[in-house]
Design a protein around this motif. Structure first.
Motif, PDB file in Angstrom:
ATOM      1  N   THR A 152       7.387  63.572  19.507  1.00 34.05           N
ATOM      2  CA  THR A 152       7.995  62.424  20.163  1.00 34.05           C
ATOM      3  C   THR A 152       6.944  61.604  20.905  1.00 34.05           C
ATOM      4  N   ILE A 153       7.414  60.586  21.558  1.00 37.81           N
ATOM      5  CA  ILE A 153       6.551  59.689  22.330  1.00 37.81           C
ATOM      6  C   ILE A 153       5.745  60.459  23.376  1.00 37.81           C
ATOM      7  N   ASN A 154       6.245  61.597  23.833  1.00 42.62           N
ATOM      8  CA  ASN A 154       5.530  62.369  24.843  1.00 42.62           C
ATOM      9  C   ASN A 154       4.199  62.912  24.321  1.00 42.62           C
ATOM     10  N   GLU A 155       4.063  63.089  23.019  1.00 43.06           N
ATOM     11  CA  GLU A 155       2.810  63.569  22.430  1.00 43.06           C
ATOM     12  C   GLU A 155       1.861  62.436  22.057  1.00 43.06           C
ATOM     13  N   LEU A 156       2.263  61.206  22.277  1.00 43.11           N
ATOM     14  CA  LEU A 156       1.450  60.063  21.877  1.00 43.11           C
ATOM     15  C   LEU A 156       0.062  60.096  22.508  1.00 43.11           C
ATOM     16  N   GLU A 157      -0.033  60.417  23.784  1.00 40.14           N
ATOM     17  CA  GLU A 157      -1.339  60.455  24.445  1.00 40.14           C
ATOM     18  C   GLU A 157      -2.286  61.432  23.759  1.00 40.14           C
ATOM     19  N   ASP A 158      -1.779  62.612  23.402  1.00 37.29           N
ATOM     20  CA  ASP A 158      -2.619  63.593  22.712  1.00 37.29           C
ATOM     21  C   ASP A 158      -3.090  63.063  21.363  1.00 37.29           C
ATOM     22  N   PHE A 159      -2.199  62.409  20.641  1.00 33.85           N
ATOM     23  CA  PHE A 159      -2.564  61.850  19.338  1.00 33.85           C
ATOM     24  C   PHE A 159      -3.621  60.753  19.487  1.00 33.85           C
ATOM     25  N   ILE A 160      -3.483  59.930  20.516  1.00 33.31           N
ATOM     26  CA  ILE A 160      -4.461  58.861  20.756  1.00 33.31           C
ATOM     27  C   ILE A 160      -5.831  59.474  21.022  1.00 33.31           C
ATOM     28  N   LYS A 161      -5.868  60.499  21.860  1.00 30.70           N
ATOM     29  CA  LYS A 161      -7.142  61.164  22.163  1.00 30.70           C
ATOM     30  C   LYS A 161      -7.747  61.756  20.898  1.00 30.70           C
ATOM     31  N   GLN A 162      -6.935  62.383  20.069  1.00 30.43           N
ATOM     32  CA  GLN A 162      -7.432  62.960  18.814  1.00 30.43           C
ATOM     33  C   GLN A 162      -7.992  61.871  17.899  1.00 30.43           C
ATOM     34  N   LEU A 163      -7.276  60.766  17.815  1.00 32.39           N
ATOM     35  CA  LEU A 163      -7.711  59.674  16.935  1.00 32.39           C
ATOM     36  C   LEU A 163      -9.002  59.042  17.448  1.00 32.39           C
ATOM     37  N   VAL A 164      -9.078  58.781  18.742  1.00 34.60           N
ATOM     38  CA  VAL A 164     -10.268  58.163  19.327  1.00 34.60           C
ATOM     39  C   VAL A 164     -11.481  59.083  19.173  1.00 34.60           C
ATOM     40  N   ASN A 165     -11.279  60.387  19.259  1.00 37.05           N
ATOM     41  CA  ASN A 165     -12.388  61.341  19.171  1.00 37.05           C
ATOM     42  C   ASN A 165     -12.653  61.837  17.755  1.00 37.05           C
ATOM     43  N   ALA A 166     -11.924  61.317  16.777  1.00 37.32           N
ATOM     44  CA  ALA A 166     -12.104  61.764  15.396  1.00 37.32           C
ATOM     45  C   ALA A 166     -13.446  61.317  14.850  1.00 37.32           C
ATOM     46  N   ASP A 167     -13.954  62.092  13.932  1.00 34.85           N
ATOM     47  CA  ASP A 167     -15.178  61.727  13.213  1.00 34.85           C
ATOM     48  C   ASP A 167     -14.921  60.386  12.524  1.00 34.85           C
ATOM     49  N   PRO A 168     -15.880  59.465  12.547  1.00 36.98           N
ATOM     50  CA  PRO A 168     -15.655  58.152  11.928  1.00 36.98           C
ATOM     51  C   PRO A 168     -15.175  58.234  10.473  1.00 36.98           C
ATOM     52  N   GLU A 169     -15.583  59.270   9.765  1.00 37.45           N
ATOM     53  CA  GLU A 169     -15.133  59.434   8.380  1.00 37.45           C
ATOM     54  C   GLU A 169     -13.673  59.867   8.298  1.00 37.45           C
ATOM     55  N   ASN A 170     -13.157  60.411   9.387  1.00 36.77           N
ATOM     56  CA  ASN A 170     -11.778  60.906   9.406  1.00 36.77           C
ATOM     57  C   ASN A 170     -10.818  59.947  10.087  1.00 36.77           C
ATOM     58  N   ARG A 171     -11.244  58.737  10.305  1.00 38.32           N
ATOM     59  CA  ARG A 171     -10.367  57.777  10.978  1.00 38.32           C
ATOM     60  C   ARG A 171      -9.021  57.728  10.284  1.00 38.32           C
ATOM     61  N   GLY A 172      -8.029  57.545  11.053  1.00 37.15           N
ATOM     62  CA  GLY A 172      -6.691  57.483  10.509  1.00 37.15           C
ATOM     63  C   GLY A 172      -5.851  56.525  11.309  1.00 37.15           C
ATOM     64  N   PHE A 173      -4.593  56.905  11.515  1.00 40.32           N
ATOM     65  CA  PHE A 173      -3.692  56.035  12.237  1.00 40.32           C
ATOM     66  C   PHE A 173      -2.558  56.844  12.837  1.00 40.32           C
ATOM     67  N   ILE A 174      -1.845  56.196  13.744  1.00 34.10           N
ATOM     68  CA  ILE A 174      -0.667  56.768  14.387  1.00 34.10           C
ATOM     69  C   ILE A 174       0.491  55.853  14.065  1.00 34.10           C
ATOM     70  N   VAL A 175       1.614  56.431  13.651  1.00 34.65           N
ATOM     71  CA  VAL A 175       2.821  55.655  13.378  1.00 34.65           C
ATOM     72  C   VAL A 175       3.884  56.082  14.385  1.00 34.65           C
ATOM     73  N   ILE A 176       4.487  55.110  15.054  1.00 33.09           N
ATOM     74  CA  ILE A 176       5.583  55.357  15.994  1.00 33.09           C
ATOM     75  C   ILE A 176       6.808  54.684  15.408  1.00 33.09           C
ATOM     76  N   GLU A 177       7.858  55.469  15.217  1.00 32.75           N
ATOM     77  CA  GLU A 177       9.045  54.972  14.523  1.00 32.75           C
ATOM     78  C   GLU A 177      10.298  55.236  15.346  1.00 32.75           C
TER      79      GLU A 177
END
Length: 165
Positions: A30-55
């Protein structure tokens, strides 16, 4: 006595199966995990860049964040029959202090190089640099959904992190 042991064995097996099923179900994010996902995405290896979808509950009620050069880019897509919501989102972002980029034709290079709190719009939707602050992006997301989809239960938005590779 033999029948009682069989019955107890069957009951224990059924209880074990139920517990296993409950524990093995995928956790609803849920939205409560969004912060953790943002941190994971920002700290991801540049080759592993991805995205977050909120629906939201409505399939047309979604936004996406993708990591680019200067932060996470919020994408508010121009979905059929949602043009009015696109305009509401743009007005909301402008009221929050975002600045509209003056470029007429949006290219991948412009999109990649958006600065913090800068936005562009084309036929595909709105793109805005939301930065890298996870709590700020979480609040922005909550505020956008609250403003555009007031009936949406903000604590039951579906959030998904997709990392490439």
């Amino acid at each position: 006595m033999q029948n009682i042991r069989i019955i107890i064995g069957v009951i224990m097996f059924v209880v074990w199966c139920v517990i296993f099923f409950i524990k093995s179900r995928p956790k609803k994010t849920t939205i409560n995990e969004l912060e953790d996902f943002i941190k994971q995405l920002v700290n991801a290896d540049p080759e592993n860049r991805g995205f977050i979808v909120i629906e939201g509950s409505n399939k047309n009620a979604f936004v996406q964040y993708a990591l680019e050069k200067y932060g996470l880019i919020l994408t508010w897509p121009n979905v059929k029959a949602q043009e009015e919501n696109l305009e509401k989102a743009k007005k909301f972002l402008l009221a929050m202090g975002y600045n509209k980029c003056s470029e007429e034709k949006i290219t991948r290079e412009i999109f990649e190089n958006l600065k913090y709190r800068e936005l562009v719009q084309d036929a595909e939707g709105i793109y805005a640099n939301a930065g890298n602050n996870s709590s700020e992006i979480k609040e922005l997301t909550r505020s956008l959904f609250k403003e555009i989809f007031p009936s949406t239960d903000l604590y039951n938005l579906k959030v998904k992190l997709v990392l490439k590779n």
